[in-house]
Design a protein around this motif. Structure first.
Motif, PDB file in Angstrom:
ATOM      1  N   ARG A 100      36.255  45.097  29.922  1.00  0.00           N
ATOM      2  CA  ARG A 100      36.893  45.992  30.876  1.00  0.00           C
ATOM      3  C   ARG A 100      35.974  46.392  32.020  1.00  0.00           C
ATOM      4  NH1 ARG A 100      40.258  43.969  28.747  1.00  0.00           N
ATOM      5  NH2 ARG A 100      42.080  44.787  27.631  1.00  0.00           N
ATOM      6  N   GLN A 101      34.658  46.325  31.806  1.00  0.00           N
ATOM      7  CA  GLN A 101      33.728  46.770  32.833  1.00  0.00           C
ATOM      8  C   GLN A 101      32.799  45.674  33.327  1.00  0.00           C
ATOM      9  OE1 GLN A 101      31.915  50.026  30.620  1.00  0.00           O
ATOM     10  NE2 GLN A 101      33.187  51.511  31.716  1.00  0.00           N
ATOM     11  N   GLN A 102      32.233  44.867  32.399  1.00  0.00           N
ATOM     12  CA  GLN A 102      31.175  43.942  32.798  1.00  0.00           C
ATOM     13  C   GLN A 102      31.233  42.650  32.010  1.00  0.00           C
ATOM     14  OE1 GLN A 102      28.709  44.971  35.207  1.00  0.00           O
ATOM     15  NE2 GLN A 102      28.407  42.759  35.304  1.00  0.00           N
ATOM     16  N   ILE A 103      31.079  41.527  32.706  1.00  0.00           N
ATOM     17  CA  ILE A 103      30.872  40.224  32.084  1.00  0.00           C
ATOM     18  C   ILE A 103      29.644  39.613  32.744  1.00  0.00           C
ATOM     19  CG2 ILE A 103      31.726  37.862  31.831  1.00  0.00           C
ATOM     20  CD1 ILE A 103      34.554  38.985  31.719  1.00  0.00           C
ATOM     21  N   ASP A 104      28.645  39.247  31.949  1.00  0.00           N
ATOM     22  CA  ASP A 104      27.435  38.601  32.439  1.00  0.00           C
ATOM     23  C   ASP A 104      27.204  37.328  31.638  1.00  0.00           C
ATOM     24  OD1 ASP A 104      26.857  40.632  34.272  1.00  0.00           O
ATOM     25  OD2 ASP A 104      25.658  41.760  32.818  1.00  0.00           O
ATOM     26  N   VAL A 105      27.004  36.219  32.329  1.00  0.00           N
ATOM     27  CA  VAL A 105      26.713  34.947  31.671  1.00  0.00           C
ATOM     28  C   VAL A 105      25.443  34.371  32.274  1.00  0.00           C
ATOM     29  CG1 VAL A 105      27.508  32.591  31.210  1.00  0.00           C
ATOM     30  CG2 VAL A 105      29.155  34.485  31.207  1.00  0.00           C
ATOM     31  N   LEU A 106      24.461  34.120  31.430  1.00  0.00           N
ATOM     32  CA  LEU A 106      23.195  33.534  31.860  1.00  0.00           C
ATOM     33  C   LEU A 106      22.961  32.261  31.054  1.00  0.00           C
ATOM     34  CD1 LEU A 106      20.425  33.496  33.289  1.00  0.00           C
ATOM     35  CD2 LEU A 106      19.571  34.991  31.460  1.00  0.00           C
ATOM     36  N   VAL A 107      23.023  31.106  31.722  1.00  0.00           N
ATOM     37  CA  VAL A 107      22.886  29.815  31.035  1.00  0.00           C
ATOM     38  C   VAL A 107      22.205  28.829  31.989  1.00  0.00           C
ATOM     39  CG1 VAL A 107      24.941  30.146  29.602  1.00  0.00           C
ATOM     40  CG2 VAL A 107      25.165  29.080  31.849  1.00  0.00           C
ATOM     41  N   TYR A 108      21.922  27.653  31.500  1.00  0.00           N
ATOM     42  CA  TYR A 108      21.600  26.535  32.375  1.00  0.00           C
ATOM     43  C   TYR A 108      22.900  25.809  32.737  1.00  0.00           C
ATOM     44  CZ  TYR A 108      16.465  26.528  32.334  1.00  0.00           C
ATOM     45  OH  TYR A 108      15.139  26.832  32.533  1.00  0.00           O
ATOM     46  N   ALA A 109      23.727  25.507  31.739  1.00  0.00           N
ATOM     47  CA  ALA A 109      24.977  24.786  32.010  1.00  0.00           C
ATOM     48  C   ALA A 109      26.120  25.311  31.141  1.00  0.00           C
ATOM     49  CB  ALA A 109      24.781  23.292  31.801  1.00  0.00           C
ATOM     50  N   ALA A 110      25.992  25.177  29.813  1.00  0.00           N
ATOM     51  CA  ALA A 110      27.029  25.652  28.879  1.00  0.00           C
ATOM     52  C   ALA A 110      28.408  25.122  29.246  1.00  0.00           C
ATOM     53  CB  ALA A 110      27.027  27.176  28.815  1.00  0.00           C
ATOM     54  N   VAL A 111      28.494  23.836  29.586  1.00  0.00           N
ATOM     55  CA  VAL A 111      29.785  23.276  29.977  1.00  0.00           C
ATOM     56  C   VAL A 111      30.765  23.226  28.803  1.00  0.00           C
ATOM     57  CG1 VAL A 111      28.877  21.931  31.900  1.00  0.00           C
ATOM     58  CG2 VAL A 111      28.923  20.927  29.613  1.00  0.00           C
ATOM     59  N   ARG A 125      39.191  35.334  36.426  1.00  0.00           N
ATOM     60  CA  ARG A 125      39.929  35.913  37.561  1.00  0.00           C
ATOM     61  C   ARG A 125      40.751  37.119  37.114  1.00  0.00           C
ATOM     62  NH1 ARG A 125      41.075  30.363  38.646  1.00  0.00           N
ATOM     63  NH2 ARG A 125      39.956  29.561  40.491  1.00  0.00           N
ATOM     64  N   GLU A 126      41.393  36.994  35.959  1.00  0.00           N
ATOM     65  CA  GLU A 126      42.207  38.095  35.436  1.00  0.00           C
ATOM     66  C   GLU A 126      41.350  39.323  35.150  1.00  0.00           C
ATOM     67  OE1 GLU A 126      43.999  36.362  32.026  1.00  0.00           O
ATOM     68  OE2 GLU A 126      45.236  34.948  33.193  1.00  0.00           O
ATOM     69  N   ARG A 127      40.186  39.110  34.551  1.00  0.00           N
ATOM     70  CA  ARG A 127      39.312  40.232  34.243  1.00  0.00           C
ATOM     71  C   ARG A 127      38.825  40.898  35.528  1.00  0.00           C
ATOM     72  NH1 ARG A 127      40.179  42.812  31.642  1.00  0.00           N
ATOM     73  NH2 ARG A 127      42.186  41.854  31.528  1.00  0.00           N
ATOM     74  N   ALA A 128      38.466  40.073  36.523  1.00  0.00           N
ATOM     75  CA  ALA A 128      37.995  40.625  37.799  1.00  0.00           C
ATOM     76  C   ALA A 128      39.107  41.397  38.494  1.00  0.00           C
ATOM     77  CB  ALA A 128      37.481  39.504  38.691  1.00  0.00           C
ATOM     78  N   ALA A 129      40.326  40.880  38.428  1.00  0.00           N
ATOM     79  CA  ALA A 129      41.459  41.565  39.060  1.00  0.00           C
ATOM     80  C   ALA A 129      41.723  42.919  38.427  1.00  0.00           C
ATOM     81  CB  ALA A 129      42.706  40.685  38.969  1.00  0.00           C
ATOM     82  N   ASP A 130      41.347  43.077  37.160  1.00  0.00           N
ATOM     83  CA  ASP A 130      41.519  44.355  36.465  1.00  0.00           C
ATOM     84  C   ASP A 130      40.322  45.285  36.647  1.00  0.00           C
ATOM     85  OD1 ASP A 130      44.017  43.714  35.571  1.00  0.00           O
ATOM     86  OD2 ASP A 130      43.367  43.041  33.582  1.00  0.00           O
TER      87      ASP A 130
END
Length: 246
Positions: A100-111, A125-130
């Motif tokens: 609801r507040q924060q999403i952080d992803v730190l990777v090299y690729a993680a495809v 996009r949905e999370r950011a829109a909220d």
């Protein structure tokens, strides 16, 4: 109980116990016990056997899919997975979906995330829109650190195109309000998947691909715990990263 899936995989290649044992570097009697007694090998041996047979390690030995219970040495620790491939994709998706507040992803690729869950960009996009702030930090394919990781993991140049592929996956999110995309050239000790007060930490082990390294699921229980240590690490890397232009 015998392991009929393993027996069939070996029969499909016309292999004897000795043939598989030679490729996995174990005694033929060990392979015989895997087949006839249903013994589960050590994870490293199982991975070598599955690779040699061209089969899925968890299909051959379902017991390896189960995460082992961890002794609670930290109140932040929720679950310990022996390797990243043990973590169901639904765990990542559920964490992202409830942010609801924060999403952080730190990777090299993680495809693997986009490959396993093609709706990942839509979910972000949905999370950011909220109103959720989303920050994605990917490895710079041209950085010395990424190239060094490829050599250490015996991946050769394989990791560099994967960084480029990851950037291609995430690039459609550039310019989306609430989402920031950057590349970094740091030595990546851990990949981080953080949502609000929880984080999945994929520890990196020298010479081991990320999918074979441990993951711990942490939940913030108070100040200055393990969760805070990793989120502060993300913040430090983020400050050194370069924004991706549209």
């Amino acid at each position: 109980m015998s392991n009929e899936r393993l027996r069939a995989a070996m029969a499909g290649r016309g292999w004897t116990y000795a043939d598989l044992a030679l490729r996995v570097e174990v005694d033929p009697k060990t392979v015989e016990r895997w087949v006839n007694l249903g013994r589960t090998p050590r994870r490293a041996a199982a991975l070598r056997a599955a690779e040699a047979l061209g089969d899925d390690v968890h299909a051959l030995w379902p017991a390896l899919r189960q995460p082992r219970a961890a002794r609670a040495v930290s109140p932040d620790l929720v679950t310990l997975y022996a390797q990243r491939s043990d973590v169901p994709v639904s765990v990542y998706v559920d964490l992202l979906a409830k942010a609801r507040q924060q999403i952080d992803v730190l990777v090299y690729a993680a495809v693997f995330l986009h490959e396993a869950y093609p709706r990942l960009n839509d979910l972000l996009r949905e999370r950011a829109a909220d109103g959720c702030a989303v920050r994605i930090a990917l490895g710079d394919a041209e950085s010395l650190q990424v190239k060094q990781r490829g050599r250490e993991e015996k991946f050769g140049h394989g990791i560099e195109p994967r960084c480029r592929l990851a950037l291609m996956h995430y690039r459609p999110l550039v310019g989306v309000p609430g989402i920031e995309l950057r590349t970094h050239g740091t030595t990546l000790y851990n990949s981080l998947y953080r949502t609000d007060g929880e984080v999945l930490v994929n520890a990196h082990v020298w010479g081991v691909n990320a999918y074979g390294a441990p993951v711990w699921h942490l939940r913030r229980s108070g100040e200055r715990g393990m969760f805070d240590t990793y989120t502060e690490s993300f913040a430090a890397v983020w400050e050194t990263a370069w924004p991706v232009e549209g």
